[in-house]
Design a protein around this motif. Sequence first.
Motif, mmCIF file in Angstrom:
data_model
loop_
_atom_site.group_PDB
_atom_site.id
_atom_site.type_symbol
_atom_site.label_atom_id
_atom_site.label_comp_id
_atom_site.label_asym_id
_atom_site.label_seq_id
_atom_site.Cartn_x
_atom_site.Cartn_y
_atom_site.Cartn_z
ATOM 1 N N UNK A 54 21.725 44.224 26.325
ATOM 2 C CA UNK A 54 23.150 44.382 26.042
ATOM 3 C C UNK A 54 23.863 43.051 25.905
ATOM 4 N N UNK A 55 23.357 42.007 26.526
ATOM 5 C CA UNK A 55 24.053 40.714 26.423
ATOM 6 C C UNK A 55 23.995 40.163 25.006
ATOM 7 N N UNK A 56 22.978 40.557 24.223
ATOM 8 C CA UNK A 56 22.914 40.119 22.830
ATOM 9 C C UNK A 56 24.012 40.764 21.993
ATOM 10 N N UNK A 57 24.552 41.882 22.491
ATOM 11 C CA UNK A 57 25.677 42.541 21.824
ATOM 12 C C UNK A 57 26.982 42.276 22.574
ATOM 13 N N UNK A 58 26.915 41.460 23.631
ATOM 14 C CA UNK A 58 28.072 41.190 24.466
ATOM 15 C C UNK A 58 28.376 39.715 24.559
ATOM 16 N N UNK A 59 28.268 39.167 25.758
ATOM 17 C CA UNK A 59 28.683 37.783 25.972
ATOM 18 C C UNK A 59 27.841 36.782 25.191
ATOM 19 N N UNK A 60 26.605 37.139 24.843
ATOM 20 C CA UNK A 60 25.742 36.233 24.071
ATOM 21 C C UNK A 60 25.549 36.709 22.642
ATOM 22 N N UNK A 61 26.522 37.436 22.104
ATOM 23 C CA UNK A 61 26.396 37.903 20.717
ATOM 24 C C UNK A 61 26.516 36.726 19.753
ATOM 25 N N UNK A 62 25.935 36.892 18.575
ATOM 26 C CA UNK A 62 25.968 35.862 17.544
ATOM 27 C C UNK A 62 26.349 36.507 16.211
ATOM 28 N N UNK A 63 27.190 35.809 15.460
ATOM 29 C CA UNK A 63 27.670 36.356 14.190
ATOM 30 C C UNK A 63 26.570 36.455 13.149
ATOM 31 N N UNK A 64 25.488 35.708 13.330
ATOM 32 C CA UNK A 64 24.414 35.719 12.341
ATOM 33 C C UNK A 64 23.324 36.739 12.653
ATOM 34 N N UNK A 65 23.578 37.645 13.605
ATOM 35 C CA UNK A 65 22.576 38.639 13.998
ATOM 36 C C UNK A 65 23.118 40.051 13.781
ATOM 37 N N UNK A 66 22.280 40.898 13.175
ATOM 38 C CA UNK A 66 22.526 42.327 13.031
ATOM 39 C C UNK A 66 21.443 43.047 13.826
ATOM 40 N N UNK A 67 21.816 44.086 14.556
ATOM 41 C CA UNK A 67 20.872 44.762 15.448
ATOM 42 C C UNK A 67 20.515 46.145 14.914
ATOM 43 N N UNK A 68 19.254 46.336 14.561
ATOM 44 C CA UNK A 68 18.786 47.686 14.228
ATOM 45 C C UNK A 68 18.104 48.343 15.413
ATOM 46 N N UNK A 69 17.656 47.548 16.385
ATOM 47 C CA UNK A 69 17.138 48.114 17.631
ATOM 48 C C UNK A 69 18.312 48.628 18.449
ATOM 49 N N UNK A 70 18.224 49.831 19.001
ATOM 50 C CA UNK A 70 19.309 50.306 19.861
ATOM 51 C C UNK A 70 19.370 49.491 21.145
ATOM 52 N N UNK B 158 28.997 58.747 17.318
ATOM 53 C CA UNK B 158 27.950 57.777 17.639
ATOM 54 C C UNK B 158 28.475 56.661 18.533
ATOM 55 N N UNK B 159 29.789 56.462 18.538
ATOM 56 C CA UNK B 159 30.351 55.418 19.402
ATOM 57 C C UNK B 159 30.511 55.877 20.847
ATOM 58 N N UNK B 160 30.077 57.109 21.146
ATOM 59 C CA UNK B 160 29.953 57.497 22.556
ATOM 60 C C UNK B 160 28.663 56.942 23.144
ATOM 61 N N UNK B 161 27.815 56.374 22.303
ATOM 62 C CA UNK B 161 26.558 55.767 22.741
ATOM 63 C C UNK B 161 26.690 54.254 22.705
ATOM 64 N N UNK B 162 26.584 53.617 23.852
ATOM 65 C CA UNK B 162 26.645 52.160 23.887
ATOM 66 C C UNK B 162 28.034 51.628 24.149
ATOM 67 N N UNK B 163 28.218 50.350 23.844
ATOM 68 C CA UNK B 163 29.463 49.651 24.145
ATOM 69 C C UNK B 163 30.463 49.872 23.022
ATOM 70 N N UNK B 164 31.582 50.499 23.344
ATOM 71 C CA UNK B 164 32.612 50.786 22.355
ATOM 72 C C UNK B 164 33.522 49.565 22.175
ATOM 73 N N UNK B 165 34.321 49.611 21.129
ATOM 74 C CA UNK B 165 35.191 48.476 20.797
ATOM 75 C C UNK B 165 36.082 48.030 21.966
ATOM 76 N N UNK B 166 36.767 48.940 22.691
ATOM 77 C CA UNK B 166 37.686 48.475 23.745
ATOM 78 C C UNK B 166 37.011 47.755 24.902
ATOM 79 N N UNK B 167 35.702 48.004 25.099
ATOM 80 C CA UNK B 167 35.016 47.414 26.242
ATOM 81 C C UNK B 167 34.066 46.273 25.875
ATOM 82 N N UNK B 168 33.989 45.903 24.621
ATOM 83 C CA UNK B 168 33.043 44.867 24.227
ATOM 84 C C UNK B 168 33.420 43.501 24.788
ATOM 85 N N UNK B 169 32.408 42.717 25.115
ATOM 86 C CA UNK B 169 32.580 41.329 25.528
ATOM 87 C C UNK B 169 32.202 40.373 24.405
#
Length: 401
Positions: free
Chosen positions: A140-156, A387-398
């Motif tokens: 989850x940190x790759x989609x949160x505090x350590x996210x990068x603009x050059x990465x797209x995630x197809x793995x859930x 589908x946004x009930x699964x995972x980190x939604x916009x209001x809670x993203x880091x």
Amino acid sequence: MTGRIIILLAGLGIAAPAIAQQAAPAGGQKPMQIVHAAVLRVDVPELPPISRLDTPPADLGFAGARLAIEDNDTTGRFMGQDFEAAEIVATPETAAAEMDKLLSQGVTFIVTLADEDQTLKLSDQVGDRATLLNARARGDRLRGKDCRANVIHTAPSHAMLADGLAQFLMWKKWSDWFLISGSHPEDIALADAYRRAAKKFGAKIVEERTYEDTGGGRRTDSGYVQVQQQMPVFTQRAADHQIVIAADEAGVFAPWLPYQTWDPRPVAGSAGLVPRSWHPALEAWGATQFQNRFEKLATRRMWDEDYQTWLALRMIGEAATRTQSTDPVKLKEFMLSDKFEVAGFKGQKLTMRDWDHQLRQPILLTTGDVTSSVSPQDQYLHQSSALDTLGIDRPETECKF
């Protein structure tokens, strides 16, 4: 012209062919526009899995890439587009050098099959020179505090998988969980996702225990004898619970839990009822035909990494078709836009979250032989996408790009 697979094996001294911008014209026809991509798999030496049935195939991920290239070219050849995907096997020690080679050859879309730390290192190495499509790392940190603009995630993400399972368990009214997590960092991260899911959907974790990895072989001829003695003792005297949740990303103990717990309870998570992005028994939504094509090509069943790699390259193909362009900047912009969608044989179109670059997708809840259910469950609604009930939604993203 059909798409080409260029296989590059690290350490074998096989020279990479120069990457041309256009395929040579044939018979005076207009030159084909080529979309260059690569799949970089970083293999880490590790112990064999508990079950020999879980030994990864040598072409893990690459077989999915080959099917995606075929699918992309089915449409691309009519639009003057040709797709290529180089295949590279690396180790943590050679991954940076292999990435530099790809960048020097002008490859602008690189699918990565690597763990969380390695994915982060590669994304920082690449910068704005290419787009990475993460087809393995779930952290989850790759989609949160350590996210990068050059990465797209197809793995859930861990959060998506945990939420998918939690929704089903709450539908079953199994709200009292006994959480057992491993001692590795990835196990701890997955356990965090289950804690978050329990709070989100109203479950209660009545007790937690940690299964310490003390090293040694994961399976021996007498392994079942030891487990038959140890697992009941390890799980005895737990607080009253309805289900055991295993958080075992490292694959150390979870497969030994079913039928070995002190109390007769079902097991879910990393064993028993497992949330996954793909399952080889799925037949709904045209998946049978998809499974058959993959099995004919690879002579084996499709793994999650194959599906996630296939998705990554299909996203590129879909963007090229819809934009009628091979410009990597235009393709990435379109993939991240609200106009993008890609079919994934899961009953609905898959789309992108612009706040963390995670591909929205249903989560399959699977046993060894069947897909038992698919989340999101019907009772969980959302103002924009279920589908946004699964995972980190916009209001809670880091995540902050």
